[in-house]
Design a protein around this motif. Structure first.
Motif, PDB file in Angstrom:
ATOM      1  N   SER A 246       0.848  -1.186   0.000  1.00  0.00           N
ATOM      2  CA  SER A 246       0.000   0.000   0.000  1.00  0.00           C
ATOM      3  C   SER A 246       0.884   1.236   0.000  1.00  0.00           C
ATOM      4  O   SER A 246       2.072   1.172   0.365  1.00  0.00           O
ATOM      5  N   PHE A 247       0.280   2.362  -0.386  1.00  0.00           N
ATOM      6  CA  PHE A 247       1.048   3.609  -0.493  1.00  0.00           C
ATOM      7  C   PHE A 247       0.089   4.777  -0.428  1.00  0.00           C
ATOM      8  O   PHE A 247      -1.044   4.713  -0.939  1.00  0.00           O
ATOM      9  N   GLU A 248       0.558   5.864   0.175  1.00  0.00           N
ATOM     10  CA  GLU A 248      -0.168   7.119   0.131  1.00  0.00           C
ATOM     11  C   GLU A 248       0.847   8.250   0.029  1.00  0.00           C
ATOM     12  O   GLU A 248       1.877   8.237   0.705  1.00  0.00           O
ATOM     13  N   GLY A 249       0.571   9.187  -0.854  1.00  0.00           N
ATOM     14  CA  GLY A 249       1.503  10.286  -1.060  1.00  0.00           C
ATOM     15  C   GLY A 249       1.162  11.032  -2.330  1.00  0.00           C
ATOM     16  O   GLY A 249      -0.011  11.195  -2.678  1.00  0.00           O
ATOM     17  N   ARG A 250       2.190  11.446  -3.061  1.00  0.00           N
ATOM     18  CA  ARG A 250       1.985  12.173  -4.309  1.00  0.00           C
ATOM     19  C   ARG A 250       2.778  11.516  -5.433  1.00  0.00           C
ATOM     20  O   ARG A 250       3.803  10.856  -5.201  1.00  0.00           O
ATOM     21  N   ILE A 251       2.277  11.705  -6.634  1.00  0.00           N
ATOM     22  CA  ILE A 251       2.933  11.189  -7.823  1.00  0.00           C
ATOM     23  C   ILE A 251       3.146  12.338  -8.798  1.00  0.00           C
ATOM     24  O   ILE A 251       2.278  13.195  -8.975  1.00  0.00           O
ATOM     25  N   GLU A 252       4.322  12.350  -9.416  1.00  0.00           N
ATOM     26  CA  GLU A 252       4.630  13.283 -10.490  1.00  0.00           C
ATOM     27  C   GLU A 252       5.193  12.465 -11.644  1.00  0.00           C
ATOM     28  O   GLU A 252       6.136  11.688 -11.449  1.00  0.00           O
ATOM     29  N   ALA A 253       4.616  12.617 -12.805  1.00  0.00           N
ATOM     30  CA  ALA A 253       5.075  11.866 -13.976  1.00  0.00           C
ATOM     31  C   ALA A 253       5.052  12.778 -15.194  1.00  0.00           C
ATOM     32  O   ALA A 253       4.108  13.551 -15.378  1.00  0.00           O
ATOM     33  N   THR A 254       6.089  12.709 -16.005  1.00  0.00           N
ATOM     34  CA  THR A 254       6.154  13.468 -17.252  1.00  0.00           C
ATOM     35  C   THR A 254       6.705  12.567 -18.345  1.00  0.00           C
ATOM     36  O   THR A 254       7.516  11.673 -18.074  1.00  0.00           O
ATOM     37  N   SER A 255       6.257  12.794 -19.561  1.00  0.00           N
ATOM     38  CA  SER A 255       6.771  12.032 -20.696  1.00  0.00           C
ATOM     39  C   SER A 255       6.580  12.832 -21.978  1.00  0.00           C
ATOM     40  O   SER A 255       5.502  13.373 -22.217  1.00  0.00           O
ATOM     41  N   SER A 256       7.650  12.906 -22.759  1.00  0.00           N
ATOM     42  CA  SER A 256       7.550  13.516 -24.081  1.00  0.00           C
ATOM     43  C   SER A 256       7.909  12.514 -25.168  1.00  0.00           C
ATOM     44  O   SER A 256       8.179  12.888 -26.306  1.00  0.00           O
ATOM     45  N   ASP A 257       7.938  11.222 -24.815  1.00  0.00           N
ATOM     46  CA  ASP A 257       8.185  10.168 -25.810  1.00  0.00           C
ATOM     47  C   ASP A 257       7.101   9.092 -25.756  1.00  0.00           C
ATOM     48  O   ASP A 257       7.345   7.941 -26.075  1.00  0.00           O
ATOM     49  N   ARG A 258       5.885   9.505 -25.315  1.00  0.00           N
ATOM     50  CA  ARG A 258       4.723   8.615 -25.261  1.00  0.00           C
ATOM     51  C   ARG A 258       4.987   7.374 -24.398  1.00  0.00           C
ATOM     52  O   ARG A 258       4.601   6.265 -24.741  1.00  0.00           O
ATOM     53  N   PHE A 259       5.671   7.594 -23.269  1.00  0.00           N
ATOM     54  CA  PHE A 259       5.963   6.506 -22.334  1.00  0.00           C
ATOM     55  C   PHE A 259       6.610   5.318 -23.047  1.00  0.00           C
ATOM     56  O   PHE A 259       6.150   4.182 -22.969  1.00  0.00           O
ATOM     57  N   LYS A 260       7.703   5.631 -23.745  1.00  0.00           N
ATOM     58  CA  LYS A 260       8.413   4.594 -24.487  1.00  0.00           C
ATOM     59  C   LYS A 260       8.841   3.448 -23.591  1.00  0.00           C
ATOM     60  O   LYS A 260       8.864   2.286 -23.993  1.00  0.00           O
ATOM     61  N   VAL A 261       9.161   3.767 -22.327  1.00  0.00           N
ATOM     62  CA  VAL A 261       9.589   2.720 -21.407  1.00  0.00           C
ATOM     63  C   VAL A 261       8.485   1.696 -21.177  1.00  0.00           C
ATOM     64  O   VAL A 261       8.755   0.518 -20.927  1.00  0.00           O
TER      65      VAL A 261
END
Length: 656
Positions: A246-261
């Motif tokens: 389980s987890f509680e907190g904040r998420i930050e995500a950015t992508s300029s390659d359409r989530f290639k990973v």
């Protein structure tokens, strides 16, 4: 000066003692004891295939080669772990009976296989039970008390990690894995850094937590995690627990390659259009992973290219299909890429040559169930603009129902439902009420017809079946009705054409001004048929009937206008025939219809005279009390008249 000399002598003495101790340590015996204890604890065999040596430089410790740990009994992938070398650097104080402090633990050239069988069990799950040997460290048999163990720095270099999931067929391989962990003890902060090649994509990560012990004991522990791969970055910051996860907190995500990973991890990321994440995606939200496995986003801000959405999202993966519940809003949206203007004149619905013939992919309707409530200010789609959108969409097993609550556009409102059903082939139904729409911009955008100006109310109930837009339109069935107030028809002066029978009253600069128009249509197989058109204008009345082929985008319609004299209803009537494509229909007087109507009138007049004559003959025959066919015999008719006159005279004279 004496203290300096004494310190130096003491240091030299200690080093000599360490060297002697390490030389005298029976490393092979220690290695065998370690292997036995490992197998007794884990149930897995530990093999040291190479030499085990004591080291003095760069730090005292042990170096072992050819390490191998057996896999689970059900696996056929070979050893769970192999490593070329293992080096352990021990702090000097540990040699003289203090707590065991490992300064460096380094593994080079490791090959690790992590796999889960079809029953969901992982090969990392240990079945062995720790066994306390008599007289050993930490036993109850009178041995020495347990010594604390700490590892300052653990390093993994050049590793090859393979993940196999036989339950869903997933396989992921990580090459060139470098990992470093700093852990003074279980109660101290932990920091992990690493990098790897995932199916050729470079990935780096950093993680930290306040204390490993609290996390292992099931307490919510402050953690931070960040990952970067190409032009994609992810950061989590909050509190986590491992059992259950389980987890509680904040998420930050950015992508300029359409989530290639995501693609290299076997996760298919759909191609997103411009305005919905084609160029860049950014997410910032409060996030909660509940013990039940549900995921919740609050205070969410999502930037998709130049568009920003805010709101909340809940994800429940526990059912037959993942269920999504979202409440999203936007100040404005630019979706030009979805319009014909943004796609070089074509969309999935409309193309330059008519309705699009590309197969409509609705497989996404089966990916998840859910409910979306959406509101937005102005939404731009090329030349089309919706002033305000309020809608609710529900998706259930491939069937989506969108309810407009309402959509405000073109000066009016649109309410009703649109259903898209992908079960057993694509079908769609629209039940809509359009009120107060400005017809010229509306029809221009959706049908390429720009000649009608005015405000209208439209009611439609249409059902279509097919895998392309063309098939859907060709199969439409249902009804359409509309009513307009005052307006104009551009490109045609009906009154001038009727008055002069001159086709020059059409084209640029010509128009017909009307007070109102209404009509209704029954739609069958993509063809709308109607016969109740009513148009009123100053000095003009018009009715009409005909067909509108929605699939072919053509019209065949007869307009019957009457140019009135004064305020009466009598006047000049010249039918007009409207034929051809919507974008450029051909309008001409229907002379054939006029001739046919004239013949019909003459025929009707003749038939009326014949009926009148027949009626007169019948009445005369009845009066003379003779058969009707006697009237064609002159002599018989004269005899009958004489007899009738004589009879009447006798009645008069005799008073009968």
């Amino acid at each position: 000066m004496k203290w300096l000399i004494r310190s130096a002598l003491t240091l030299v003495t200690l080093i000599l003692i360490v060297v002697v101790v390490l030389i005298m340590v029976p490393t092979e015996r220690v290695a065998q004891l370690a292997a036995d204890r490992f197998e007794a604890t884990t149930g897995r065999a530990l093999t040291l295939g190479g030499p085990v040596k004591a080291t003095l430089w760069p730090r005292p410790g042990i170096r072992a080669e050819g390490i191998e740990i057996a896999n689970a009994g059900w696996s056929d992938q070979g050893p769970m772990l192999t490593a070329e070398t293992l080096e352990v650097g021990i702090a000097l104080g540990s040699i003289f009976g203090s707590d065991i402090r490992i300064e460096t633990l380094q593994i080079d050239g490791a090959r690790l296989i992590l796999e889960r069988n079809a029953d969901g069990r992982g090969n990392w799950e240990i079945s062995g039970t720790p066994v306390a040997q008599p007289g050993s460290v930490g036993s109850d048999g009178g041995g020495a008390s347990a010594r604390a163990l700490s590892i300052d720095r653990a390093i993994l270099t050049g590793a090859d990690v393979t993940w196999l999931d036989h339950e869903d067929g997933t396989q992921i391989r990580l090459r060139a894995v470098d990992l470093e962990t700093r852990l003074a003890d279980l109660n101290s902060p932990v920091r992990i850094t690493g990098s790897a090649l995932v199916n050729g994509q470079a990935v780096t990560l950093e993680a930290s937590l306040d204390a490993a012990r609290s996390l292992m004991q099931g307490a919510l522990t402050p953690v931070a995690f960040s990952l970067r791969a190409g032009e994609t970055a992810l950061r989590l910051d909050g509190r986590a627990d491992l059992d259950p996860l389980s987890f509680e907190g904040r998420i930050e995500a950015t992508s300029s390659d359409r989530f290639k990973v995501a693609n290299v991890l076997g996760i298919v990321v759909p191609d997103l259009p411009d305005g919905l994440g084609a160029r860049s995606i950014a997410l910032n939200a409060a996030i909660t992973l509940a013990p039940a496995g549900t995921l919740h986003f609050r205070d969410m801000i999502m930037d998709l290219d130049s568009n920003r959405l805010t709101g909340a999202l809940d994800v429940d993966p526990n059912g037959a299909r993942t269920r999504l519940v979202a409440n999203l809003s936007a100040d404005t949206l630019d979706l030009t890429a979805l319009s014909r203007k943004g796609q070089g004149g074509e969309t999935a619905l409309v193309s330059e040559t008519g309705w699009a013939r590309e197969t409509l992919d609705v497989s996404g309707l089966f990916a998840a169930d859910g409910e979306l409530t959406f509101s937005s200010g102005a939404v731009t789609m090329g030349d089309a603009t919706f002033d305000e959108v309020r809608a609710r969409a529900v998706v259930d097993d491939g069937r989506a129902v969108v309810t407009l609550q309402p959509l405000i556009a073109y000066g009016g409102t649109v309410t009703g439902d649109v259903v898209v059903n992908g079960r057993g082939g694509l079908s769609s139904r629209a039940t809509l009420e359009l009120s107060g729409l400005q017809m010229q911009p509306f029809l221009t955008e959706f049908t390429d017809f720009d000649r009608l100006i005015g405000q209208a109310d439209i009611s439609l109930d249409l059902l279509g079946v097919g895998d392309t837009t063309q098939q859907l339109i060709d199969s439409l069935s249902g009804s359409v009705a509309f009513r307009m107030g005052a307006g104009e028809i551009l490109g045609l002066d009906i009154g001038g054409m009727v008055r002069t029978l001159d086709l020059g009253y059409r084209g640029e600069g010509q128009k017909t001004v009307f007070d109102g128009v209404s009509s209704s249509f029954v739609v069958t197989d993509g063809i709308a048929r109607g016969d109740d058109l009513s148009l009123t204008a100053p000095y003009l009345l018009a009715t009409g009937a005909g067909d509108i082929a929605l699939g072919a985008q053509t019209i065949s319609y007869r307009l019957i206008p009457t140019l009135r004299r004064g305020g009466g209803s009598d006047g000049i009537t010249v039918p007009l025939l409207i034929e051809g494509p919507w974008s450029d229909p051909r309008i001409r007087p229907d002379l054939e219809y006029i001739a046919r109507q004239k013949l019909d009138v003459e025929r009707a007049q003749t038939e009326a005279r014949d009926r009148a004559g027949e009626l007169a003959r019948t009445r005369i025959a009845d009066e003379l009390e003779i058969a009707p066919e006697v009237l064609t015999d002159r002599d018989a008719l004269e005899d009958a008249l004489k007899d009738r006159v004589e009879e009447k005279l006798l009645d008069l004279l005799l008073g009968r």
